[in-house]
Structure formats: C-alpha cells, structure tokens
Design a protein around this motif. Structure first.
Motif, PDB file in Angstrom:
ATOM      1  N   SER A 225      50.821  37.305  93.029  1.00  0.00           N
ATOM      2  CA  SER A 225      52.060  38.021  93.319  1.00  0.00           C
ATOM      3  C   SER A 225      53.021  37.935  92.140  1.00  0.00           C
ATOM      4  CB  SER A 225      52.703  37.453  94.581  1.00  0.00           C
ATOM      5  OG  SER A 225      53.952  38.058  94.834  1.00  0.00           O
ATOM      6  N   VAL A 226      53.135  36.738  91.555  1.00  0.00           N
ATOM      7  CA  VAL A 226      54.018  36.556  90.402  1.00  0.00           C
ATOM      8  C   VAL A 226      53.494  37.348  89.210  1.00  0.00           C
ATOM      9  CG1 VAL A 226      54.925  34.875  88.746  1.00  0.00           C
ATOM     10  CG2 VAL A 226      54.817  34.295  91.175  1.00  0.00           C
ATOM     11  N   LYS A 227      52.192  37.317  89.011  1.00  0.00           N
ATOM     12  CA  LYS A 227      51.585  38.037  87.883  1.00  0.00           C
ATOM     13  C   LYS A 227      51.867  39.537  87.972  1.00  0.00           C
ATOM     14  CE  LYS A 227      47.310  39.352  87.754  1.00  0.00           C
ATOM     15  NZ  LYS A 227      45.828  39.429  87.711  1.00  0.00           N
ATOM     16  N   MET A 228      51.838  40.075  89.188  1.00  0.00           N
ATOM     17  CA  MET A 228      52.018  41.514  89.375  1.00  0.00           C
ATOM     18  C   MET A 228      53.481  41.939  89.327  1.00  0.00           C
ATOM     19  SD  MET A 228      48.970  42.560  89.526  1.00  0.00           S
ATOM     20  CE  MET A 228      49.270  44.263  90.024  1.00  0.00           C
ATOM     21  N   ASP A 229      54.383  40.976  89.383  1.00  0.00           N
ATOM     22  CA  ASP A 229      55.815  41.283  89.359  1.00  0.00           C
ATOM     23  C   ASP A 229      56.281  41.415  87.907  1.00  0.00           C
ATOM     24  OD1 ASP A 229      58.543  41.495  89.616  1.00  0.00           O
ATOM     25  OD2 ASP A 229      58.789  39.731  90.900  1.00  0.00           O
ATOM     26  N   VAL A 230      56.451  42.649  87.443  1.00  0.00           N
ATOM     27  CA  VAL A 230      56.796  42.880  86.038  1.00  0.00           C
ATOM     28  C   VAL A 230      58.187  42.356  85.698  1.00  0.00           C
ATOM     29  CG1 VAL A 230      55.283  44.885  85.816  1.00  0.00           C
ATOM     30  CG2 VAL A 230      57.655  45.213  86.576  1.00  0.00           C
ATOM     31  N   ASN A 231      59.005  42.132  86.710  1.00  0.00           N
ATOM     32  CA  ASN A 231      60.360  41.623  86.465  1.00  0.00           C
ATOM     33  C   ASN A 231      60.420  40.104  86.395  1.00  0.00           C
ATOM     34  OD1 ASN A 231      61.679  44.210  86.499  1.00  0.00           O
ATOM     35  ND2 ASN A 231      61.369  44.245  88.717  1.00  0.00           N
ATOM     36  N   ASN A 232      59.339  39.457  86.824  1.00  0.00           N
ATOM     37  CA  ASN A 232      59.341  38.000  86.832  1.00  0.00           C
ATOM     38  C   ASN A 232      58.996  37.475  85.438  1.00  0.00           C
ATOM     39  OD1 ASN A 232      58.765  35.189  87.230  1.00  0.00           O
ATOM     40  ND2 ASN A 232      58.426  35.615  89.391  1.00  0.00           N
ATOM     41  N   PRO A 233      59.866  36.712  84.804  1.00  0.00           N
ATOM     42  CA  PRO A 233      59.597  36.214  83.455  1.00  0.00           C
ATOM     43  C   PRO A 233      58.419  35.239  83.399  1.00  0.00           C
ATOM     44  CG  PRO A 233      61.563  35.171  84.369  1.00  0.00           C
ATOM     45  CD  PRO A 233      61.188  36.277  85.307  1.00  0.00           C
ATOM     46  N   PHE A 234      57.950  34.798  84.570  1.00  0.00           N
ATOM     47  CA  PHE A 234      56.802  33.892  84.615  1.00  0.00           C
ATOM     48  C   PHE A 234      55.489  34.632  84.841  1.00  0.00           C
ATOM     49  CE2 PHE A 234      60.429  31.276  85.938  1.00  0.00           C
ATOM     50  CZ  PHE A 234      60.288  30.189  85.087  1.00  0.00           C
ATOM     51  N   ASN A 235      55.500  35.969  84.792  1.00  0.00           N
ATOM     52  CA  ASN A 235      54.275  36.700  85.126  1.00  0.00           C
ATOM     53  C   ASN A 235      53.132  36.406  84.158  1.00  0.00           C
ATOM     54  OD1 ASN A 235      55.136  38.238  82.945  1.00  0.00           O
ATOM     55  ND2 ASN A 235      55.596  40.051  84.156  1.00  0.00           N
ATOM     56  N   GLN A 236      53.449  36.219  82.875  1.00  0.00           N
ATOM     57  CA  GLN A 236      52.402  35.895  81.901  1.00  0.00           C
ATOM     58  C   GLN A 236      51.858  34.487  82.140  1.00  0.00           C
ATOM     59  OE1 GLN A 236      50.899  37.934  79.774  1.00  0.00           O
ATOM     60  NE2 GLN A 236      49.536  36.258  79.196  1.00  0.00           N
ATOM     61  N   LYS A 237      52.746  33.556  82.498  1.00  0.00           N
ATOM     62  CA  LYS A 237      52.312  32.197  82.807  1.00  0.00           C
ATOM     63  C   LYS A 237      51.409  32.183  84.024  1.00  0.00           C
ATOM     64  CE  LYS A 237      54.128  29.242  79.848  1.00  0.00           C
ATOM     65  NZ  LYS A 237      53.280  28.312  79.072  1.00  0.00           N
ATOM     66  N   ALA A 238      51.771  32.998  85.018  1.00  0.00           N
ATOM     67  CA  ALA A 238      50.944  33.092  86.224  1.00  0.00           C
ATOM     68  C   ALA A 238      49.564  33.642  85.875  1.00  0.00           C
ATOM     69  CB  ALA A 238      51.626  33.977  87.268  1.00  0.00           C
ATOM     70  N   LYS A 239      49.515  34.592  84.975  1.00  0.00           N
ATOM     71  CA  LYS A 239      48.228  35.135  84.538  1.00  0.00           C
ATOM     72  C   LYS A 239      47.388  34.066  83.858  1.00  0.00           C
ATOM     73  CE  LYS A 239      46.224  38.727  81.589  1.00  0.00           C
ATOM     74  NZ  LYS A 239      46.499  39.812  80.622  1.00  0.00           N
ATOM     75  N   GLU A 240      48.032  33.239  83.036  1.00  0.00           N
ATOM     76  CA  GLU A 240      47.318  32.153  82.356  1.00  0.00           C
ATOM     77  C   GLU A 240      46.751  31.154  83.369  1.00  0.00           C
ATOM     78  OE1 GLU A 240      49.885  30.361  79.472  1.00  0.00           O
ATOM     79  OE2 GLU A 240      50.284  32.256  78.440  1.00  0.00           O
ATOM     80  N   VAL A 241      47.538  30.866  84.410  1.00  0.00           N
ATOM     81  CA  VAL A 241      47.058  29.947  85.451  1.00  0.00           C
ATOM     82  C   VAL A 241      45.814  30.524  86.127  1.00  0.00           C
ATOM     83  CG1 VAL A 241      47.586  28.927  87.703  1.00  0.00           C
ATOM     84  CG2 VAL A 241      49.310  28.922  85.891  1.00  0.00           C
TER      85      VAL A 241
END
Length: 244
Positions: A225-241
């Motif tokens: 969910s975080v990864k798909m949220d383009v407004n969330n500054p942690f989306n790239q970190k979520a993708k890495e996880v």
C-alpha cells in the motif's frame, strides 16, 4: 482440479525459482501447481508456502536455500545414526521448515528487514500543550532513555488522547521498547487519518510493527500500500523492503 501434480516436477519448480528464469514459463508452472492436488510432500509444502505468500517465488527460494544449508550442516557434522537418517533429510527438513513458517505466521519477511526501519529523530513542540512536558519527553527520547520517555509519553497521551503527535510518539517509543502490539495500535490510529501530519510515517512504520508481531502477510500488504502511494515519501523504501 487435477488429481495430482505429475506434470510438474520438483526439479522444474526449483529451476523456476532462479531470478533470470523466463517469467512466462514460471507463471505457467505456478499456474499448473495452483490447479493441482500434489501427493508429493515437497510439492505440497511448496504450494502451501506459495499460496500463503501470494505466489512470491523469492519466499520459496529462500526456504529451499535455508534447507540446503541445514542439510549441509548435517552432512558435514555427522553424529551417531546421522548417515542412516540423512537420506530422509531432503524430505523432513523442508517440510519442518515450511511448517515453521505457518507456526510462526511470519510468512513473508525475515528479521533483517529491520534495517529499513529508520529511528524517528523527534520533534519540537507541535502539540499546543505544555512546552516543558514535550521538551522533557524529547530529551529523554533523544538520550535513548525509552522507559522514562514512555512514562512521560503516556502522561501526555492521557491528557491529549486524540492528539496525533501524542499518539504517534507513544507508538514510536513503544516500538523502540519492542512493545509492538501497542505500537501497532497507535500507528493504525494515525494511518486511518490521511489528514494527519504523521500519516505517511505511521503507514510505513505500521508494516514493521505487523512483521514483528508475526503478521507477515498483512505486513506485506501494508508495504504494498505504501509502495503504491505516490505521495508517500517512503514509497521507495517500501519497495526496497518488498524486494529484499
């Protein structure tokens, strides 16, 4: 549904776990396994693990990699009767390992994803509450005196039970103290309010709390969910996880 998985062999399944394997062929193999009723214990265990993890091949790859390491440990450290039982290791160890995933319910992640969790740095007074109280809390927090910080944080939260800052930092401190259940509850409260200044932080950190509570599948969904949220500054970190 097919009565067996005779068209898919364990060898084919293992080959499909390689990262450079043809994606379409991997999906074909997985689809056939989905629609089968395996009688082979290894294939059945592999199917169960894949089903529990949205057919993420990397999870199964890690399971078999760990199994191989454990078999090697047995093979190279023989004890009495080890040799006679070694022929059963290829069957028993994978099943025990896969069952361990379900017993622990940590279906997706390992403890090592914790390295992606960045400690909260703290804040100035955002609360509109007593400055001294908040400054005291932040001093304790930055000094890593978490037990003392929790006492102050709990007092502030009792005074301001609906305040996002109070809720969020109560969760942050509880997480540092490994009280993941309370941290989860606090992060969930913030993550339900997209207007909160802490919404993005809480949404990301919630995934870690869930993982530490052995709710791996839900944790994966949270990171997705975080990864798909383009407004969330942690989306790239979520993708890495998710890719770890």
């Amino acid at each position: 549904m097919k009565n067996s998985s005779q068209n898919i062999t364990l060898s084919q399944l293992l080959q499909s776990l390689e990262d450079d394997y043809n994606e379409e062929e991997r999906m074909r193999i997985f689809e056939e396994l989905k629609n089968s009723n395996p009688t082979d214990d290894l294939l059945l265990g592999a199917k169960m693990l894949l089903e529990a993890n949205d057919w993420n091949y990397k999870v199964l790859k890690k399971a078999f990699a760990k199994t191989a390491q454990r078999i090697e440990q047995i093979a190279y450290k023989p004890q009495k009767s080890t040799v006679s039982y070694l022929k059963y290791a290829a069957l028993l160890i994978p099943i025990a390992f896969i069952l361990g995933y379900f017993v622990n319910s940590s279906l997706t992640f390992e403890d090592s994803i914790e390295k992606f969790y960045a400690k909260e740095e703290g804040l100035p007074n955002f609360m509109g509450t007593e400055t001294n109280n908040w400054q005291n809390l932040m001093e304790l927090y930055r000094a890593n005196k978490m037990k003392e910080a929790l006492v102050v944080s709990s007092k502030i939260l009792a005074q301001k039970p609906q305040n996002d800052t109070a809720i969020y930092f109560h969760g942050v401190i509880c997480y540092e103290l490994k009280n993941y259940q309370v941290a989860k509850t606090d992060y969930e409260r913030i993550a339900k309010n997209k207007q909160s200044v802490f919404y993005y932080d809480a949404a990301f950190r919630l995934g870690f709390a869930l993982n530490n509570l052995n709710e791996g599948k839900v944790a994966r969904q949270q990171f997705e969910s975080v990864k798909m949220d383009v407004n969330n500054p942690f989306n790239q970190k979520a993708k890495e996880v998710l890719e770890y």
